[in-house]
Structures are given as C-alpha cells and as structure tokens.
Motif scaffolding. Structure first.
Motif, PDB file in Angstrom:
ATOM      1  N   THR A  21       0.830  -1.203   0.000  1.00 15.77           N
ATOM      2  CA  THR A  21       0.000   0.000   0.000  1.00 15.77           C
ATOM      3  C   THR A  21       0.865   1.254   0.000  1.00 15.77           C
ATOM      4  N   ASN A  22       1.917   1.263   0.805  1.00 12.34           N
ATOM      5  CA  ASN A  22       2.817   2.425   0.862  1.00 12.34           C
ATOM      6  C   ASN A  22       3.538   2.647  -0.458  1.00 12.34           C
ATOM      7  N   ALA A  23       3.761   1.581  -1.214  1.00 15.14           N
ATOM      8  CA  ALA A  23       4.405   1.692  -2.523  1.00 15.14           C
ATOM      9  C   ALA A  23       3.393   1.997  -3.622  1.00 15.14           C
ATOM     10  N   LYS A  24       2.144   2.287  -3.240  1.00 12.86           N
ATOM     11  CA  LYS A  24       1.050   2.613  -4.169  1.00 12.86           C
ATOM     12  C   LYS A  24       0.687   1.443  -5.072  1.00 12.86           C
ATOM     13  N   GLY A  25       0.931   0.212  -4.572  1.00 11.56           N
ATOM     14  CA  GLY A  25       0.559  -0.980  -5.340  1.00 11.56           C
ATOM     15  C   GLY A  25      -0.923  -1.279  -5.262  1.00 11.56           C
ATOM     16  N   VAL A  26      -1.545  -0.955  -4.133  1.00  8.83           N
ATOM     17  CA  VAL A  26      -2.991  -1.113  -3.942  1.00  8.83           C
ATOM     18  C   VAL A  26      -3.499   0.096  -3.171  1.00  8.83           C
ATOM     19  N   SER A  27      -4.818   0.313  -3.228  1.00  7.90           N
ATOM     20  CA  SER A  27      -5.410   1.425  -2.479  1.00  7.90           C
ATOM     21  C   SER A  27      -5.700   1.028  -1.046  1.00  7.90           C
ATOM     22  N   SER A  28      -6.292  -0.139  -0.882  1.00  9.05           N
ATOM     23  CA  SER A  28      -6.619  -0.631   0.457  1.00  9.05           C
ATOM     24  C   SER A  28      -6.696  -2.150   0.419  1.00  9.05           C
ATOM     25  N   TYR A  29      -6.720  -2.741   1.586  1.00  5.39           N
ATOM     26  CA  TYR A  29      -6.767  -4.195   1.685  1.00  5.39           C
ATOM     27  C   TYR A  29      -7.403  -4.589   3.014  1.00  5.39           C
ATOM     28  N   GLU A  30      -7.762  -5.858   3.108  1.00  6.08           N
ATOM     29  CA  GLU A  30      -8.225  -6.438   4.363  1.00  6.08           C
ATOM     30  C   GLU A  30      -7.801  -7.904   4.365  1.00  6.08           C
ATOM     31  N   VAL A  31      -7.212  -8.339   5.472  1.00  3.95           N
ATOM     32  CA  VAL A  31      -6.811  -9.730   5.636  1.00  3.95           C
ATOM     33  C   VAL A  31      -7.736 -10.356   6.676  1.00  3.95           C
ATOM     34  N   ILE A  32      -8.393 -11.442   6.296  1.00  4.55           N
ATOM     35  CA  ILE A  32      -9.318 -12.119   7.207  1.00  4.55           C
ATOM     36  C   ILE A  32      -8.824 -13.542   7.427  1.00  4.55           C
ATOM     37  N   ILE A  33      -8.469 -13.832   8.638  1.00  2.00           N
ATOM     38  CA  ILE A  33      -8.114 -15.198   9.040  1.00  2.00           C
ATOM     39  C   ILE A  33      -8.509 -15.319  10.503  1.00  2.00           C
ATOM     40  N   ASP A  34      -9.756 -15.693  10.714  1.00  2.00           N
ATOM     41  CA  ASP A  34     -10.289 -15.817  12.069  1.00  2.00           C
ATOM     42  C   ASP A  34     -11.342 -16.922  12.087  1.00  2.00           C
ATOM     43  N   SER A  35     -12.164 -16.934  13.126  1.00  2.00           N
ATOM     44  CA  SER A  35     -13.159 -17.999  13.254  1.00  2.00           C
ATOM     45  C   SER A  35     -14.278 -17.877  12.221  1.00  2.00           C
ATOM     46  N   SER A  36     -14.405 -16.725  11.562  1.00  2.00           N
ATOM     47  CA  SER A  36     -15.456 -16.593  10.555  1.00  2.00           C
ATOM     48  C   SER A  36     -15.163 -17.417   9.304  1.00  2.00           C
ATOM     49  N   ASN A  37     -13.896 -17.540   8.929  1.00  2.00           N
ATOM     50  CA  ASN A  37     -13.563 -18.352   7.761  1.00  2.00           C
ATOM     51  C   ASN A  37     -12.773 -19.609   8.124  1.00  2.00           C
ATOM     52  N   ASN A  38     -12.433 -19.772   9.389  1.00  2.00           N
ATOM     53  CA  ASN A  38     -11.776 -20.994   9.860  1.00  2.00           C
ATOM     54  C   ASN A  38     -12.676 -21.649  10.894  1.00  2.00           C
ATOM     55  N   THR A  39     -13.715 -22.277  10.387  1.00  2.49           N
ATOM     56  CA  THR A  39     -14.685 -22.945  11.250  1.00  2.49           C
ATOM     57  C   THR A  39     -14.080 -24.237  11.804  1.00  2.49           C
ATOM     58  N   ASN A  40     -14.801 -24.881  12.691  1.00  6.27           N
ATOM     59  CA  ASN A  40     -14.323 -26.150  13.263  1.00  6.27           C
ATOM     60  C   ASN A  40     -14.075 -27.196  12.185  1.00  6.27           C
ATOM     61  N   GLU A  41     -14.906 -27.213  11.144  1.00  4.43           N
ATOM     62  CA  GLU A  41     -14.728 -28.179  10.059  1.00  4.43           C
ATOM     63  C   GLU A  41     -13.409 -27.938   9.327  1.00  4.43           C
ATOM     64  N   VAL A  42     -13.064 -26.685   9.108  1.00  2.00           N
ATOM     65  CA  VAL A  42     -11.807 -26.343   8.433  1.00  2.00           C
ATOM     66  C   VAL A  42     -10.629 -26.767   9.298  1.00  2.00           C
ATOM     67  N   ILE A  43     -10.691 -26.472  10.577  1.00  2.00           N
ATOM     68  CA  ILE A  43      -9.600 -26.809  11.499  1.00  2.00           C
ATOM     69  C   ILE A  43      -9.446 -28.317  11.630  1.00  2.00           C
ATOM     70  N   GLU A  44     -10.565 -29.052  11.733  1.00  2.00           N
ATOM     71  CA  GLU A  44     -10.505 -30.512  11.844  1.00  2.00           C
ATOM     72  C   GLU A  44      -9.946 -31.165  10.581  1.00  2.00           C
ATOM     73  N   ALA A  45     -10.055 -30.484   9.448  1.00  2.00           N
ATOM     74  CA  ALA A  45      -9.507 -31.012   8.198  1.00  2.00           C
ATOM     75  C   ALA A  45      -8.028 -30.657   8.048  1.00  2.00           C
ATOM     76  N   ASN A  46      -7.420 -30.090   9.097  1.00  2.00           N
ATOM     77  CA  ASN A  46      -6.010 -29.692   9.098  1.00  2.00           C
ATOM     78  C   ASN A  46      -5.693 -28.700   7.977  1.00  2.00           C
ATOM     79  N   THR A  47      -6.588 -27.752   7.776  1.00  2.00           N
ATOM     80  CA  THR A  47      -6.391 -26.709   6.774  1.00  2.00           C
ATOM     81  C   THR A  47      -6.621 -25.344   7.419  1.00  2.00           C
TER      82      THR A  47
END
Length: 108
Positions: free
Chosen positions: A72-98
């Motif tokens: 972002t500081n190099a003007k490569g993108v305007s904005s971003y968001e990184v999501i890695i929490d319980s909303s996209n890593n449900t128990n099923e995802v974790i149990e599948a070792n992913t």
C-alpha cells in the motif's frame, strides 16, 4: 507498432481481451495481483505444518498485514483487508487440518 527485428509490438497499459471494464483490464494491475499472490504463497509456506489455532492465525495475519502495508505504501494497492479468524476458519476447516486466508484488495 511494427518494429524491425521484433515484428508487431503493442504499446499499451491494457490487456488485449476485455469484456467487462474493470481495474483487472490494466496490465499493471494484473502484474501487481500476480506478484501479491506469489508473495503471499511464499509467506504462508512457512506455516505449512503449524496448527490452526488462535496464535498461529494472529501471527499469519500480522505478517500478511505488514506485507500489504508495504504494498500500500508503494502505491501498489489502495486498500486491503486480511481475514483469518473464526469466521472463515470454522471447526470443520480446522478438523480437516487446513486454514483459510481471505485477502480483499482494492484499486481505485
């Protein structure tokens, strides 16, 4: 442009095939996106055999946000968001070792 020794060369910032007008039609945006994808894969490979727990997710998010801050500081993108929490890593995802990391990127 026809150039001797090269043949026909296209000088433009746009890709040749465009159905929908979007930022991805610009060659530099596609190149940036490819570079970001490759760099994120290289970062994530360091966590290949780590457990998908809160601490690991926080470490991954912090490293990815630091990387995206530099982009972002190099003007490569305007904005971003990184999501890695319980909303996209449900128990099923974790149990599948992913793990799932969502990176939302915006160009203006």
């Amino acid at each position: 442009v026809k150039r001797r020794g090269f043949g026909i060369t296209v000088f433009t910032n746009n890709t040749a095939y465009q159905r929908v007008s979007s930022a991805l039609n610009n060659a530099h945006v596609r190149d940036n996106l490819s570079t970001i994808e490759r760099d994120i894969e290289q970062i994530l490979i360091n966590f290949l055999f780590d457990f998908n727990d809160d601490i690991t997710r926080l470490r991954v998010k912090t490293i990815l946000e630091n990387y995206m801050d530099s982009v972002t500081n190099a003007k490569g993108v305007s904005s971003y968001e990184v999501i890695i929490d319980s909303s996209n890593n449900t128990n099923e995802v974790i149990e599948a070792n992913t793990a799932i990391v969502d990176s939302l990127i915006d160009w203006q």
